[in-house]
Design an enzyme around this catalytic site. Structure first.
Site, PDB file in Angstrom:
ATOM      1  N   GLY A 124       3.956   4.889  -2.454  1.00  0.00           N
ATOM      2  CA  GLY A 124       3.509   4.522  -3.810  1.00  0.00           C
ATOM      3  C   GLY A 124       3.287   5.762  -4.657  1.00  0.00           C
ATOM      4  O   GLY A 124       2.734   6.744  -4.174  1.00  0.00           O
ATOM      5  N   ALA A 183       3.534  22.689  -8.906  1.00  0.00           N
ATOM      6  CA  ALA A 183       2.870  23.775  -8.175  1.00  0.00           C
ATOM      7  C   ALA A 183       3.734  24.256  -7.001  1.00  0.00           C
ATOM      8  O   ALA A 183       3.832  25.463  -6.749  1.00  0.00           O
ATOM      9  CB  ALA A 183       1.509  23.293  -7.672  1.00  0.00           C
ATOM     10  N   VAL A 184       4.376  23.317  -6.321  1.00  0.00           N
ATOM     11  CA  VAL A 184       5.238  23.697  -5.187  1.00  0.00           C
ATOM     12  C   VAL A 184       6.404  24.549  -5.687  1.00  0.00           C
ATOM     13  O   VAL A 184       6.730  25.596  -5.109  1.00  0.00           O
ATOM     14  CB  VAL A 184       5.757  22.426  -4.448  1.00  0.00           C
ATOM     15  CG1 VAL A 184       6.877  22.772  -3.473  1.00  0.00           C
ATOM     16  CG2 VAL A 184       4.608  21.714  -3.730  1.00  0.00           C
ATOM     17  N   ARG A 243       6.706  26.273  -8.570  1.00  0.00           N
ATOM     18  CA  ARG A 243       6.319  27.577  -9.135  1.00  0.00           C
ATOM     19  C   ARG A 243       5.841  28.535  -8.035  1.00  0.00           C
ATOM     20  O   ARG A 243       6.142  29.728  -8.072  1.00  0.00           O
ATOM     21  CB  ARG A 243       5.233  27.362 -10.197  1.00  0.00           C
ATOM     22  CG  ARG A 243       5.725  26.559 -11.424  1.00  0.00           C
ATOM     23  CD  ARG A 243       6.113  27.458 -12.573  1.00  0.00           C
ATOM     24  NE  ARG A 243       6.931  26.772 -13.565  1.00  0.00           N
ATOM     25  CZ  ARG A 243       6.478  26.259 -14.715  1.00  0.00           C
ATOM     26  NH1 ARG A 243       5.197  26.329 -15.016  1.00  0.00           N
ATOM     27  NH2 ARG A 243       7.322  25.704 -15.570  1.00  0.00           N
ATOM     28  N   ARG A 284       9.991   3.561  -0.494  1.00  0.00           N
ATOM     29  CA  ARG A 284       9.491   3.345   0.872  1.00  0.00           C
ATOM     30  C   ARG A 284      10.754   3.100   1.710  1.00  0.00           C
ATOM     31  O   ARG A 284      11.469   2.133   1.472  1.00  0.00           O
ATOM     32  CB  ARG A 284       8.566   2.141   0.918  1.00  0.00           C
ATOM     33  CG  ARG A 284       7.322   2.266   0.028  1.00  0.00           C
ATOM     34  CD  ARG A 284       6.350   1.147   0.291  1.00  0.00           C
ATOM     35  NE  ARG A 284       5.441   0.899  -0.804  1.00  0.00           N
ATOM     36  CZ  ARG A 284       4.255   1.479  -0.974  1.00  0.00           C
ATOM     37  NH1 ARG A 284       3.837   2.393  -0.127  1.00  0.00           N
ATOM     38  NH2 ARG A 284       3.485   1.158  -1.994  1.00  0.00           N
ATOM     39  N   GLY A 312       1.310   9.315   1.203  1.00  0.00           N
ATOM     40  CA  GLY A 312       0.139   8.807   1.931  1.00  0.00           C
ATOM     41  C   GLY A 312       0.441   8.573   3.399  1.00  0.00           C
ATOM     42  O   GLY A 312       1.285   9.260   3.993  1.00  0.00           O
ATOM     43  N   ASP A 313      -0.188   7.560   3.985  1.00  0.00           N
ATOM     44  CA  ASP A 313      -0.087   7.415   5.438  1.00  0.00           C
ATOM     45  C   ASP A 313       1.325   7.098   5.935  1.00  0.00           C
ATOM     46  O   ASP A 313       1.750   7.619   6.961  1.00  0.00           O
ATOM     47  CB  ASP A 313      -1.127   6.428   6.003  1.00  0.00           C
ATOM     48  CG  ASP A 313      -1.200   5.130   5.248  1.00  0.00           C
ATOM     49  OD1 ASP A 313      -0.363   4.913   4.347  1.00  0.00           O
ATOM     50  OD2 ASP A 313      -2.084   4.313   5.567  1.00  0.00           O
ATOM     51  N   THR A 317      -1.901   9.752  -3.024  1.00  0.00           N
ATOM     52  CA  THR A 317      -2.054   8.292  -3.002  1.00  0.00           C
ATOM     53  C   THR A 317      -3.312   7.929  -3.790  1.00  0.00           C
ATOM     54  O   THR A 317      -4.319   8.637  -3.694  1.00  0.00           O
ATOM     55  CB  THR A 317      -2.167   7.742  -1.568  1.00  0.00           C
ATOM     56  OG1 THR A 317      -2.679   6.395  -1.640  1.00  0.00           O
ATOM     57  CG2 THR A 317      -3.102   8.531  -0.668  1.00  0.00           C
ATOM     58  N   ILE A 318      -3.236   6.824  -4.516  1.00  0.00           N
ATOM     59  CA  ILE A 318      -4.438   6.426  -5.273  1.00  0.00           C
ATOM     60  C   ILE A 318      -5.521   5.882  -4.346  1.00  0.00           C
ATOM     61  O   ILE A 318      -6.660   5.715  -4.756  1.00  0.00           O
ATOM     62  CB  ILE A 318      -4.115   5.373  -6.364  1.00  0.00           C
ATOM     63  CG1 ILE A 318      -3.589   4.071  -5.754  1.00  0.00           C
ATOM     64  CG2 ILE A 318      -3.167   5.933  -7.399  1.00  0.00           C
ATOM     65  CD1 ILE A 318      -3.622   2.893  -6.723  1.00  0.00           C
ATOM     66  N   ASP A 319      -5.173   5.580  -3.080  1.00  0.00           N
ATOM     67  CA  ASP A 319      -6.115   4.875  -2.200  1.00  0.00           C
ATOM     68  C   ASP A 319      -7.239   5.744  -1.631  1.00  0.00           C
ATOM     69  O   ASP A 319      -8.258   5.219  -1.193  1.00  0.00           O
ATOM     70  CB  ASP A 319      -5.366   4.245  -1.011  1.00  0.00           C
ATOM     71  CG  ASP A 319      -4.420   3.139  -1.460  1.00  0.00           C
ATOM     72  OD1 ASP A 319      -4.596   2.623  -2.571  1.00  0.00           O
ATOM     73  OD2 ASP A 319      -3.510   2.787  -0.687  1.00  0.00           O
ATOM     74  N   ASP A 362      -7.375   7.181   1.179  1.00  0.00           N
ATOM     75  CA  ASP A 362      -7.671   6.717   2.536  1.00  0.00           C
ATOM     76  C   ASP A 362      -7.144   7.647   3.622  1.00  0.00           C
ATOM     77  O   ASP A 362      -6.733   7.200   4.688  1.00  0.00           O
ATOM     78  CB  ASP A 362      -7.125   5.304   2.735  1.00  0.00           C
ATOM     79  CG  ASP A 362      -5.621   5.222   2.508  1.00  0.00           C
ATOM     80  OD1 ASP A 362      -5.043   6.190   1.974  1.00  0.00           O
ATOM     81  OD2 ASP A 362      -5.026   4.198   2.867  1.00  0.00           O
ATOM     82  N   ARG A 408      -4.789  -2.215  -0.371  1.00  0.00           N
ATOM     83  CA  ARG A 408      -4.396  -3.226   0.601  1.00  0.00           C
ATOM     84  C   ARG A 408      -5.177  -3.046   1.905  1.00  0.00           C
ATOM     85  O   ARG A 408      -5.633  -3.990   2.502  1.00  0.00           O
ATOM     86  CB  ARG A 408      -2.898  -3.041   0.867  1.00  0.00           C
ATOM     87  CG  ARG A 408      -2.226  -4.154   1.555  1.00  0.00           C
ATOM     88  CD  ARG A 408      -0.720  -3.996   1.470  1.00  0.00           C
ATOM     89  NE  ARG A 408      -0.286  -2.598   1.499  1.00  0.00           N
ATOM     90  CZ  ARG A 408       0.849  -2.154   0.982  1.00  0.00           C
ATOM     91  NH1 ARG A 408       1.676  -2.979   0.398  1.00  0.00           N
ATOM     92  NH2 ARG A 408       1.176  -0.883   1.046  1.00  0.00           N
ATOM     93  N   GLY A 439     -21.103  -0.797 -12.689  1.00  0.00           N
ATOM     94  CA  GLY A 439     -22.321  -1.599 -12.525  1.00  0.00           C
ATOM     95  C   GLY A 439     -22.025  -2.993 -12.023  1.00  0.00           C
ATOM     96  O   GLY A 439     -22.581  -3.982 -12.519  1.00  0.00           O
ATOM     97  N   SER A 484     -23.674 -11.300 -18.253  1.00  0.00           N
ATOM     98  CA  SER A 484     -22.350 -11.133 -17.647  1.00  0.00           C
ATOM     99  C   SER A 484     -22.492 -10.639 -16.212  1.00  0.00           C
ATOM    100  O   SER A 484     -23.448  -9.949 -15.878  1.00  0.00           O
ATOM    101  CB  SER A 484     -21.545 -10.117 -18.449  1.00  0.00           C
ATOM    102  OG  SER A 484     -22.139  -8.843 -18.352  1.00  0.00           O
ATOM    103  N   ARG A 492      -1.771   2.610 -11.001  1.00  0.00           N
ATOM    104  CA  ARG A 492      -0.940   3.691 -10.444  1.00  0.00           C
ATOM    105  C   ARG A 492      -0.337   4.578 -11.531  1.00  0.00           C
ATOM    106  O   ARG A 492       0.211   5.630 -11.230  1.00  0.00           O
ATOM    107  CB  ARG A 492       0.170   3.083  -9.583  1.00  0.00           C
ATOM    108  CG  ARG A 492      -0.314   2.545  -8.258  1.00  0.00           C
ATOM    109  CD  ARG A 492       0.414   3.184  -7.092  1.00  0.00           C
ATOM    110  NE  ARG A 492       1.803   2.883  -7.094  1.00  0.00           N
ATOM    111  CZ  ARG A 492       2.370   1.909  -6.393  1.00  0.00           C
ATOM    112  NH1 ARG A 492       1.624   1.127  -5.636  1.00  0.00           N
ATOM    113  NH2 ARG A 492       3.654   1.714  -6.420  1.00  0.00           N
TER     114      ARG A 492
HETATM  115  O1  F6P Z   1      -0.837   2.764  -1.508  1.00  0.00           O
HETATM  116  C1  F6P Z   1      -0.923   2.599  -2.886  1.00  0.00           C
HETATM  117  C2  F6P Z   1      -0.915   1.141  -3.263  1.00  0.00           C
HETATM  118  O2  F6P Z   1      -0.982   1.057  -4.673  1.00  0.00           O
HETATM  119  C3  F6P Z   1      -1.964   0.270  -2.605  1.00  0.00           C
HETATM  120  O3  F6P Z   1      -3.238   0.369  -3.204  1.00  0.00           O
HETATM  121  C4  F6P Z   1      -1.341  -1.074  -2.759  1.00  0.00           C
HETATM  122  O4  F6P Z   1      -1.851  -1.957  -1.787  1.00  0.00           O
HETATM  123  C5  F6P Z   1       0.114  -0.811  -2.563  1.00  0.00           C
HETATM  124  O5  F6P Z   1       0.328   0.555  -2.868  1.00  0.00           O
HETATM  125  C6  F6P Z   1       1.047  -1.654  -3.417  1.00  0.00           C
HETATM  126  O6  F6P Z   1       2.352  -1.310  -3.113  1.00  0.00           O
HETATM  127  P1  F6P Z   1       3.625  -1.792  -3.961  1.00  0.00           P
HETATM  128  O7  F6P Z   1       3.617  -1.059  -5.264  1.00  0.00           O
HETATM  129  O8  F6P Z   1       4.774  -1.439  -3.118  1.00  0.00           O
HETATM  130  O9  F6P Z   1       3.453  -3.255  -4.180  1.00  0.00           O
END
Ligand code: F6P
Length: 327
Positions: free
Chosen positions: A14, A25-26, A28, A75, A105-106, A129-131, A133, A175, A189, A218, A258
């Site tokens: 992703g 950066a890589v 340069r 992917r 990411g992973d 990765t935005i996650d 993780d 996910r 909040g 709310s 993203r």
């Molecule tokens: O790993 C980044 C991420 O945005 C997860 O947060 C999310 O579950 C997944 O990718 C979504 O993947 P796709 O864009 O392939 O649907």
């Protein structure tokens, strides 16, 4: 003296805001050390098909502020196979690329780990990765921008929730990880946060709402997309039945999380890690991800970096915080 003369760089999995700053950066840093840089398009897909481009200092001009990735990403199923990785290795040899920097990411590091072991080929990873993780870095490139995107969106939702006396269930990405939900939930909040790592369940949520203050105009519930309850719409259905008096709406933020311009934190993190990755390769590091922990560069073996970060401990402390703060 390192034998590395030509570094290949790719983004995979992703996309995440700040990937372009990392590529810059890589490139340069490589030029600074008199190395050639080869850009590989569409992640491992382009590595297998030989979709390579020469990069120079100009090819990364004016990209530090741009979201997405100029190298594109994918992917790749083929890279999961031994044959796919063999083709990738042959492409690198044919183009005289002697080392790789992979940004992702992973999934990206799982592939990189196999590749570096099978072919004894130097690879260093950057956490993109935005996650957030991954083990071995306090923050991943893209996380800060994503959580800021979430809070900006939820602040807007809060305006309408407050005006209509509504309860909103907002689904955020993650996910397999609730770290986007946890931090952004505290930032807006939220009344409650539901994440895959903590089994609050709908019953737990119902109890929370029953015991919570009734006079609030709310309410915002943040749900990570990977939550076991199965997403914001399912949670919404249950709550509508249990609380017919509430005016309930569901909002799924999706891929806006993203995109967009990377925050300053992500640009700086990506820039620092990009240079550290090149220097790491030149110093003989391989099979590792470079991250930043307590402001120190840390190299973590791929198989350790991808051990899905256990947010259980963080989550119990943080979810208690949510309970205290939402009184
Ligand atoms: O790993 C980044 C991420 O945005 C997860 O947060 C999310 O579950 C997944 O990718 C979504 O993947 P796709 O864009 O392939 O649907």
């Amino acid at each position: 003296m390192s034998k590395i003369k030509n570094i290949g760089v790719l983004t995979s999995g992703g996309d995440a805001p700040g990937m372009n700053a990392a590529i810059r950066a890589v490139v340069r840093a490589s030029i600074y050390y008199d190395l050639q840089v080869t850009g590989i398009l569409r992640g491992y897909e382009g590595l297998i098909s030989g979709d390579f481009i020469e990069m120079d200092r100009k090819s990364v001009a004016n990209i530090i502020q741009r979201g997405g990735t100029i190298l594109k990403t994918a992917r790749s199923d083929e890279f999961r196979t031994k044959e796919g990785r063999q083709k990738a290795y042959e492409q690198l040899k044919a183009r005289n690329v002697d080392a790789l920097i992979v940004i992702g990411g992973d999934g990206t590091f799982t592939g990189a780990n196999l590749f570096t072991q099978e072919f004894d080929f130097p690879v260093v990873g950057l956490p993109g990765t935005i996650d957030n993780d991954l083990e071995g870095t306090d923050f991943t490139i893209g996380y800060d921008t994503a959580i800021n995107t979430v809070i900006n969106a939820v602040d807007k939702i809060r305006d309408t929730a407050e005006s209509h006396d509504r309860l909103f269930i907002v689904e955020v990405m993650g996910r397999d990880s609730g770290l986007i939900a946890l931090r952004s939930g505290i930032g807006v909040g939220a009344e409650a946060i539901m994440i895959p790592e903590a089994n609050m369940g709908v019953d737990g949520l119902v109890t929370r709402l029953e015991n919570g203050r009734k006079d609030k105009a709310s309410k915002i519930i943040i749900v990570a997309e990977g939550d076991e309850v199965g997403g914001a719409f399912n949670v919404g259905e249950v709550l509508k039945e249990k609380f017919p008096a509430y005016d309930i709406r569901v909002s799924v933020l999706g891929h806006i999380q993203r995109g967009g311009k990377p925050s300053c934190m992500d640009r700086v993190l990506a820039s620092r890690l990009g240079v550290a990755a090149v220097e790491g390769l030149l110093n003989g590091q391989s099979g590792e991800m470079v991250g930043l922990k307590n402001q120190e560069f840390v190299f973590t073996p791929f198989d350790h970096a991808i051990k899905h970060i256990d947010a259980k401990e963080i989550s119990s402390v943080w979810l208690r915080l949510v309970e205290i703060l939402s009184l």
